[in-house]
Design a protein around this motif. Structure first.
Motif, PDB file in Angstrom:
ATOM      1  N   ARG B 613       1.071  -0.559  -0.001  1.00 21.84           N
ATOM      2  CA  ARG B 613       0.505  -0.050   0.138  1.00 21.84           C
ATOM      3  C   ARG B 613       0.991   1.502  -0.074  1.00 21.84           C
ATOM      4  O   ARG B 613       1.648   1.057   0.997  1.00 21.84           O
ATOM      5  CB  ARG B 613      -0.913  -0.056   1.241  1.00 21.84           C
ATOM      6  CG  ARG B 613      -1.560   0.427   0.925  1.00 21.84           C
ATOM      7  CD  ARG B 613      -2.995   0.745   2.239  1.00 21.84           C
ATOM      8  NE  ARG B 613      -3.606   1.784   2.639  1.00 21.84           N
ATOM      9  CZ  ARG B 613      -4.401   2.282   3.725  1.00 21.84           C
ATOM     10  NH1 ARG B 613      -4.338   0.886   4.842  1.00 21.84           N
ATOM     11  NH2 ARG B 613      -4.591   3.287   4.268  1.00 21.84           N
ATOM     12  N   GLN B 637      -0.995  14.569 -10.645  1.00 22.91           N
ATOM     13  CA  GLN B 637      -1.826  13.300  -9.698  1.00 22.91           C
ATOM     14  C   GLN B 637      -2.628  11.998 -10.490  1.00 22.91           C
ATOM     15  O   GLN B 637      -2.218  11.129 -10.222  1.00 22.91           O
ATOM     16  CB  GLN B 637      -2.612  13.960  -8.855  1.00 22.91           C
ATOM     17  CG  GLN B 637      -1.766  14.884  -8.128  1.00 22.91           C
ATOM     18  CD  GLN B 637      -2.996  15.774  -6.967  1.00 22.91           C
ATOM     19  OE1 GLN B 637      -4.278  16.350  -7.598  1.00 22.91           O
ATOM     20  NE2 GLN B 637      -3.037  16.290  -6.273  1.00 22.91           N
ATOM     21  N   VAL B 641      -1.429   8.512 -10.227  1.00 19.69           N
ATOM     22  CA  VAL B 641      -2.303   6.940  -9.758  1.00 19.69           C
ATOM     23  C   VAL B 641      -2.307   6.319 -11.190  1.00 19.69           C
ATOM     24  O   VAL B 641      -1.957   4.749 -10.547  1.00 19.69           O
ATOM     25  CB  VAL B 641      -3.647   7.670  -9.424  1.00 19.69           C
ATOM     26  CG1 VAL B 641      -4.500   6.772  -9.166  1.00 19.69           C
ATOM     27  CG2 VAL B 641      -2.956   8.795  -8.541  1.00 19.69           C
ATOM     28  N   SER B 672     -10.175   5.269  -5.081  1.00 14.41           N
ATOM     29  CA  SER B 672     -10.296   6.370  -4.523  1.00 14.41           C
ATOM     30  C   SER B 672      -9.360   6.066  -2.975  1.00 14.41           C
ATOM     31  O   SER B 672      -8.798   6.776  -2.413  1.00 14.41           O
ATOM     32  CB  SER B 672     -11.183   7.060  -4.355  1.00 14.41           C
ATOM     33  OG  SER B 672     -11.956   7.052  -3.990  1.00 14.41           O
ATOM     34  N   ASP B 673      -9.560   4.710  -2.413  1.00 15.98           N
ATOM     35  CA  ASP B 673      -8.884   4.211  -1.356  1.00 15.98           C
ATOM     36  C   ASP B 673      -7.860   3.265  -1.719  1.00 15.98           C
ATOM     37  O   ASP B 673      -8.135   3.219  -0.309  1.00 15.98           O
ATOM     38  CB  ASP B 673     -10.112   3.180  -0.682  1.00 15.98           C
ATOM     39  CG  ASP B 673     -10.554   3.408   0.341  1.00 15.98           C
ATOM     40  OD1 ASP B 673     -10.046   3.797   1.474  1.00 15.98           O
ATOM     41  OD2 ASP B 673     -11.144   1.936   0.950  1.00 15.98           O
ATOM     42  N   ASP B 674      -7.769   3.621  -2.466  1.00 13.25           N
ATOM     43  CA  ASP B 674      -6.037   2.471  -2.807  1.00 13.25           C
ATOM     44  C   ASP B 674      -5.218   3.071  -2.610  1.00 13.25           C
ATOM     45  O   ASP B 674      -3.608   3.068  -2.361  1.00 13.25           O
ATOM     46  CB  ASP B 674      -6.076   2.304  -4.027  1.00 13.25           C
ATOM     47  CG  ASP B 674      -7.083   0.687  -3.776  1.00 13.25           C
ATOM     48  OD1 ASP B 674      -7.091   0.107  -2.744  1.00 13.25           O
ATOM     49  OD2 ASP B 674      -8.131   0.312  -5.071  1.00 13.25           O
ATOM     50  N   VAL B 675      -4.728   4.727  -2.368  1.00 10.96           N
ATOM     51  CA  VAL B 675      -4.106   5.952  -3.075  1.00 10.96           C
ATOM     52  C   VAL B 675      -3.960   7.112  -1.846  1.00 10.96           C
ATOM     53  O   VAL B 675      -5.365   7.652  -1.551  1.00 10.96           O
ATOM     54  CB  VAL B 675      -4.030   6.344  -4.593  1.00 10.96           C
ATOM     55  CG1 VAL B 675      -3.702   5.031  -5.638  1.00 10.96           C
ATOM     56  CG2 VAL B 675      -5.229   6.551  -5.465  1.00 10.96           C
ATOM     57  N   PRO B 676      -3.038   6.970  -2.013  1.00  9.79           N
ATOM     58  CA  PRO B 676      -2.525   8.432  -1.216  1.00  9.79           C
ATOM     59  C   PRO B 676      -3.123   9.458  -1.317  1.00  9.79           C
ATOM     60  O   PRO B 676      -2.640   9.783  -2.910  1.00  9.79           O
ATOM     61  CB  PRO B 676      -1.424   8.266  -0.095  1.00  9.79           C
ATOM     62  CG  PRO B 676      -0.863   8.323  -1.212  1.00  9.79           C
ATOM     63  CD  PRO B 676      -1.812   7.212  -2.100  1.00  9.79           C
ATOM     64  N   PRO B 677      -3.834  11.235  -0.851  1.00 10.97           N
ATOM     65  CA  PRO B 677      -3.713  12.217  -1.451  1.00 10.97           C
ATOM     66  C   PRO B 677      -2.016  12.109  -2.035  1.00 10.97           C
ATOM     67  O   PRO B 677      -0.828  11.711  -2.088  1.00 10.97           O
ATOM     68  CB  PRO B 677      -3.718  13.023  -0.670  1.00 10.97           C
ATOM     69  CG  PRO B 677      -4.266  12.776   0.963  1.00 10.97           C
ATOM     70  CD  PRO B 677      -3.805  11.397   0.353  1.00 10.97           C
ATOM     71  N   ILE B 678      -1.950  12.669  -3.360  1.00  9.22           N
ATOM     72  CA  ILE B 678      -0.677  12.757  -3.592  1.00  9.22           C
ATOM     73  C   ILE B 678      -0.041  14.279  -4.003  1.00  9.22           C
ATOM     74  O   ILE B 678      -0.625  15.492  -4.256  1.00  9.22           O
ATOM     75  CB  ILE B 678      -0.767  12.415  -5.393  1.00  9.22           C
ATOM     76  CG1 ILE B 678      -1.480  11.157  -5.861  1.00  9.22           C
ATOM     77  CG2 ILE B 678       0.867  12.640  -6.268  1.00  9.22           C
ATOM     78  CD1 ILE B 678      -0.599  10.482  -4.929  1.00  9.22           C
TER      79      ILE B 678
END
Lengths: 279, 735, 176
Positions: B613, B637, B641, B672-678
């Motif tokens: 993750r 961004q 992703v 959206s739940d798999d990545v952090p804010p970039i």
């Protein structure tokens, strides 16, 4: 395509009695996947249960929780008592698809569809749920862990409909649910595990796995290990029991090796310290 | 300035091709479908149209219906429009059918059996083909290229250490959310009937050239119009030529409008993907980690036809040595034919593949020498005045060391590193780690490509004084229209409300080149400025160009004295001074300029499941000048992703060369739940030859994340992973 | 919307909310606040009814399998993938599409770059608007989890999440 639109469960059962090949329809979230491409299935006859309000109920009694057959994942997520009494229902519901599926998909539909990857079924089985099958001749109750007879096969007769799911209210001192998918939402389970321990004396373990056999499955050998208090010191100590309980395969979502290994690791890390035998 | 069409998109008012009612030109429209090959290589014995359908009520097109050569015009014209009796990949188009009832058409199309005699397919580009698998030349080679600088062999002989490694990347599907969509109809024109094609595309003039060639018509009798396009990423660079031809052939035969809308599974199975790659590095280093020699071999899977593979390979090898200086470099690249769907353009165009190998290899060099990966990069990062592998002298004043330091600061690299190492000592099954990549990306076409393109932009001066930008560069979500409006307004001294961007329509706009290669703002944006300069100069007096209100007034005055006439400013590409490339020997200025970047990934690995993750991600980019901060940040961004997906989850499953997991359920792109804010940081250093001072932005974000993530996984767990996607199934055995 | 070879037949047991007509089912439902009466083929998906028959093409088809969420509408105030809903199932329901959301309210999403190519956007906005109207769900869910049923390939999701935070006035929506 023919769709029958009953006004009551009784009427729906009448239809089923007359036509053995009806396909019951609740949330339709499985049926309509790639629907335009599946023209041959447009020729079948469907039985739309979606408007039967008598099946859209959540009932708490002194001994059990009963989910009417149209209860959706979202309904359970909104139930004020579910989180405290059956936390695994909440955990699994949150991991079904995303909210657009949770709002339409039903627990009973998940059972009826019979996918070995079903996300709702392991937790129900770990809570020892039973399925109410209703036909013109009445209703019978089948323990969920005896419901499946093979890949997408069950004891449900063609004249029967799932009318409700009943979950006994019991005390649990341990409950855990794992869904391993390829991403955190919108994922089909590669290996899933639901485990409970009833705090009665003697304690009763229920260990249920999905996506590792032709059906969602109670893992009797793993349960026996736990009941026997066999010493477990590493994930591999579960290997023999896993080999006896499940038959994972290689498919487009994962591999048999991965499923077996991860199942052992999840068992070990979830249970480590829970019982003195596992450390 | 906000995205011009943003509210229209947010409110659902934007009309993509399939959103429009079948009225006007589309009245009486038929739906078209494609009959495809069931095998990856072989002879077509017969196309058996199913019983139970009145085929006289359907429009059916087979290769014999093609008026011109049965060839899809591109670099080499080896790809047929419809397979002429022989198929070279699974799902290759063999015939077309159309009918006005879409469901009947689906049933009828499903009844068609393509009967074939299979020949042995070549399915693994990494191994030499057997004699019976050879289909091109003596070895299935599509293209071979070499870059040579100094003498690697002498350097290897004297090296302190030699580090070798082999790296692999998989195919990647674009997953633009709007599937391929095209319509065609016939109009009257002064030179006879005109085939009009309108659809979702990146490059209207590629489509035009393909139509001209296979339909045997000149540009007065084919017209291509871009419809609002729901994403491209390279996937709508060359493929729309194929679907446009299919639509045009059906409409010519039916004499009615035709629309082809792919569903997701067809789009995923039958259209182009990112080239899978195998890259081998052999590197000589001294004790400090300084690169003494880089020997690199790049092999790309080209798929069943040449399509764009030669130029993807070209960009790939030019980026293979990374943003480093080294006196001795030998890079050998080849693209190999296999019986897979043709691989094509995808954001980065070969560079992400070779940069993945390079950046993973840099960490392995550091590991082999017991050095910090940051230090190894610091020692080798290009400085102005030093040369790349093609002996291009880097200039422009960007301080890549400062850029790296800033990236480390912003990402809290040291803190995350320290905390991760402490965390890993105590947690029973989670492991955290941090990784870095430093990258470059050449903007615009490679080598002399921009010169050959000879791009043109017009600006129309309208009677109301407004200026209309006329270019073939398309809006597909990346912000072309918004940025062109800004650039034109700034150049003209106008309010943005007085600038209009014309719809790309080959009857109205000149060929500003394809909308690819991060070239739109930098190259075409500059042409927009120059076309406005030309207009302003035409109307100026005493050699003094007009701007702002006086320009507007001069335009309206001109129209008053020249009623009904057209007034335009024009510009044609000229290369920046002193940019020279020898495209025979691959020596010189491979790109007019490079964009530079660095990124840091902080990851967590679950040892129970081997799932990775990304906890935190920082991307630093030098893109010259940021024209629109929100749009530019969105490009980075989105690219990051997309690269996270490529690195961790987007795995192709093939059977006999065909995609097995051609659904969004089974081909796993991040939610959206798999990545952090970039976290995005821009470093600005205006590039004088780019529109508004900008360099390319679209592709650079794709280059760094995959190696940064795998480097972080190595830091977290010690797993020396060298192939992506690094799915849990692949990582588990390495832990 | 005939199906020339399909044996569309109908239910002879008509219900309160449905009647039969020429092999179709006559249904009534509320669409964007207005009553709609329409005869639908049993095989019709809500997405197709909306797009091709009721002139509401804002909802998009991205995958046809309930993964991407580009076709998201709300049915009785809950988000649903309209590609997975047989139209006859919305008889008596309240359906809202992207077209029901006032453009003027969308400025915050514009400002953060919540849309790029726009193909996923209508579905994103319908889900986002639902979250905005039911912000109590944020007590148990993060914005990123709630938005996970809407795949976007352009933005990397930050523009969407930032816009939604701005739109609902919740400064901490993403990961807790």
């Amino acid at each position: 395509m023919n769709v029958l639109l009953p006004n009551s469960l009784a009427e729906a059962c009448d239809f089923c009695a007359k036509q053995p090949d009806l396909i019951p329809l609740a949330g339709a979230t499985d049926l309509l996947v790639h629907w335009p491409l599946r023209q041959a299935e447009h020729d079948k006859t469907y039985l739309d249960l979606s408007k039967l309000q008598e099946l859209r109920t959540i009932t708490w009694s002194a001994n059990s929780l009963t989910l009417g057959a149209l209860t959706t994942y979202w309904d359970v997520l909104q139930d004020p008592r579910a989180k405290s009494d059956f936390p695994l229902l909440i955990e699994s519901a949150r991991q079904v698809g995303a909210i657009q599926i949770q709002s339409r998909g039903t627990w009973a539909g998940n059972i009826a569809n019979g996918s070995p990857a079903a996300d709702g079924v392991p937790v129900l089985m770990a809570y020892d749920a039973s399925v109410a099958l209703t036909s013109k001749s009445g209703t019978r109750s089948v323990p969920l862990h005896e419901y499946y007879t093979g890949y997408r096969k069950s004891v449900r007769r063609s004249d029967e409909l799932i009318s409700a799911i009943s979950i006994p209210l019991r005390r649990y001192d341990f409950a855990v649910f794992h869904k391993v998918g390829a991403r955190r939402a919108q994922a089909i389970t590669k290996i899933g595990l639901a485990m409970t321990r009833e705090s009665a004396k003697p304690a009763t373990w229920r260990v249920v796995a999905n996506s590792v056999a032709a059906t969602v499955k109670r893992c009797a050998a793993v349960e026996n290990l736990l009941h026997a208090g066999a010493p477990i010191r590493k994930p591999e100590d579960f290997a023999a029991a896993i080999a006896s309980d499940v038959t994972p395969i290689d498919d487009i979502r994962s591999t048999a090796d991965y499923r077996r290994t991860v199942m052992a690791r999840l068992l070990y890390h979830s249970l480590k310290g829970v019982s003195p035998a596992i450390s | 300035m906000h995205r011009l069409e943003g509210l229209s998109k947010l409110s659902g008012a934007e009309r993509y091709l399939d959103d429009e009612p079948l009225e006007g030109a589309l009245k009486g429209c038929l739906w078209g479908m494609t009959v495809r090959s069931p095998i990856s290589r072989g002879k077509i014995r017969r196309i058996a149209y199913g019983a139970g359908f009145d085929w006289s009520k359907f429009v059916v097109v087979e290769p014999g219906d093609i008026p011109g050569p049965n060839e899809t015009y591109l670099i080499e014209n080896d790809q047929p429009v419809l397979a002429p009796g022989y198929v070279r990949h699974m799902h290759e188009a063999v015939a077309l059918v159309a009918h006005e009832d879409r469901n009947l058409l689906r049933r009828a199309a499903a009844s068609i059996r393509v009967e074939v005699d299979a020949d042995p397919p070549a399915l693994d580009f990494r191994v030499a083909p057997r004699a019976d698998q050879i289909q091109r030349g003596s070895d299935n080679l599509i293209k071979k290229l070499q870059i040579k600088k100094g003498d690697v062999h002498a350097a290897f002989a004297n090296a302190y250490k030699i580090v070798e490694g082999e790296y692999e990347t998989g195919a990647q599907e674009h997953v633009y959310i709007e599937n391929n969509a095209m319509s065609a109809w016939i109009e009257d024109g002064p030179n006879g009937d005109v085939v009009v094609v309108r659809g979702s595309m990146q490059c209207p003039y590629y489509v035009l050239n393909a139509l001209k060639h296979a339909l045997g018509r000149d540009e007065t009798r084919v017209r291509v119009i871009q419809a609002p396009t729901g994403g491209g990423f390279g996937g709508k660079e060359d493929y729309p030529s194929t679907i446009a031809l299919h639509c045009a052939l059906l409409t010519l035969k039916a004499k009615r409008p035709v629309k082809i809308i792919y569903d997701r599974s067809e789009d995923m199975a039958a259209t182009t993907k990112r080239h899978p790659s195998l890259v081998r590095h052999k590197t000589a280093v001294d004790k400090s980690g300084k690169l003494l020699a880089q020997q690199i071999e790049v092999i790309l899977d080209g798929g069943a036809y040449v399509t764009l593979s030669p130029v993807v390979l070209s960009r790939g090898i030019i980026h293979a040595a990374g943003p480093y200086t080294c006196e001795n470099v030998l890079i050998e690249g080849k693209a190999v034919l296999t019986n897979s769907v043709p691989y094509g353009a995808f954001r980065g165009f070969g560079a992400p593949q070779t940069i993945f190998a390079c950046e993973r290899h840099m960490d392995r060099i550091a590991h082999a020498l017991g050095l910090d990966p940051i230090e190894v990069r610091r020692i080798n990062l290009l400085k102005d005045g030093q040369t790349t592998s093609t002996q291009q002298t880097i200039s422009g004043g960007t301080d890549r060391h400062a850029l790296l330091n800033e990236t480390l600061r912003v990402s809290a690299y040291d803190k995350h590193k320290r905390e991760s190492e402490a965390f890993n000592k105590t947690h029973p099954y989670l492991r955290r780690g941090i990784g870095i990549a430093t990258v470059l990306h050449g903007a615009g076409f490679t080598g002399n490509g921009e010169v050959y393109l000879n791009s043109k932009v017009d600006v129309g001066a309208r009677p109301d004084g407004k200026i209309e930008v006329l270019a073939a560069s398309t809006e597909m979500g990346q912000g072309t229209n918004t940025v062109f409006t800004r650039i034109a307004a700034d150049a003209a001294g106008y309010d943005t409300a007085d600038v209009v961007v014309g719809v790309p329509d080959t009857f109205r706009v000149p060929n500003s080149g394809p909308t690819v290669a991060s070239r739109t703002v930098m190259v075409v944006g500059k042409l927009v400025e120059r076309a406005i300069d030309d207009l302003a100069a035409q109307l100026g007096q005493n050699g003094k160009p007009l701007r702002g209100p006086s320009l507007k007034k001069a335009i309206t005055d001109w129209h008053t004295t020249n009623p009904g006439k057209e007034l335009k400013g024009r510009a044609t590409y000229t290369p920046p001074p002193n940019v020279k490339f020898d495209d025979k020997n691959y020596v010189g200025d491979a790109y007019a300029t490079f964009a530079w970047g660095a990124c840091v990934a902080h990851v967590e690995v679950d040892l129970r499941t081997a799932a990775v993750r990304v906890l935190d991600f920082t991307a630093m980019q030098d893109i010259g000048k940021v024209i629109n901060p929100v749009l530019a940040k969105g490009q980075v961004q989105g690219g990051v992703v997309q690269a996270i997906g490529w690195a961790l989850s987007e795995e192709f499953k093939f059977k006999d060369g065909g995609m097995l997991n051609n659904t969004l359920t089974n081909y796993i792109i991040p939610t959206s739940d798999d990545v952090p804010p970039i976290r995005v940081v821009f470093h600005e250093n205006p590039y004088p030859f780019g529109g508004g001072g900008a360099k390319g932005v679209g592709e650079l974000p794709m280059d760094g994340p995959a190696p940064a993530i795998l480097n972080a996984v190595a830091h977290a767990t010690g797993a020396d992973a060298r192939a992506i996607p690094l799915t849990p199934e692949h990582l588990l055995p390495l832990l | 919307m005939g199906f020339a070879t399909s044996q569309s037949s109908m239910n002879h047991q008509s219900t309160q909310s449905s009647a039969t007509l020429n092999g179709t089912i006559a249904i009534r439902f509320t669409l964007n606040g207005r009553e709609v009466e329409i005869a639908v083929d049993p095989t019709e998906r809500l997405l197709d009814t909306l797009r091709y028959r009721l002139n509401l093409p804002g909802s998009k088809e991205g995958c046809g399998e309930g993964e991407c969420g580009a076709c998201t509408v709300t049915i009785d105030d809950l988000p649903a993938n309209s590609c997975l809903v047989p139209t006859f199932q919305v008889r008596g329901c309240n359906v809202r599409t992207i077209e029901s959301i006032p453009t003027s309210s969308l400025q915050p999403m514009l400002e953060t770059g919540a849309t790029q190519c726009g193909a996923c956007t209508p579905g994103v906005v319908v889900t986002a608007n639902w979250i905005k109207e039911h912000s109590s769900v944020l007590a148990s869910h993060t914005l990123r989890a709630l938005m996970a049923g809407n795949l976007c390939r352009c933005t990397g999701y930050d523009g969407i999440i930032d816009g939604l935070e701005k739109w609902i006035g919740n400064p901490k929506g993403g990961r807790p």
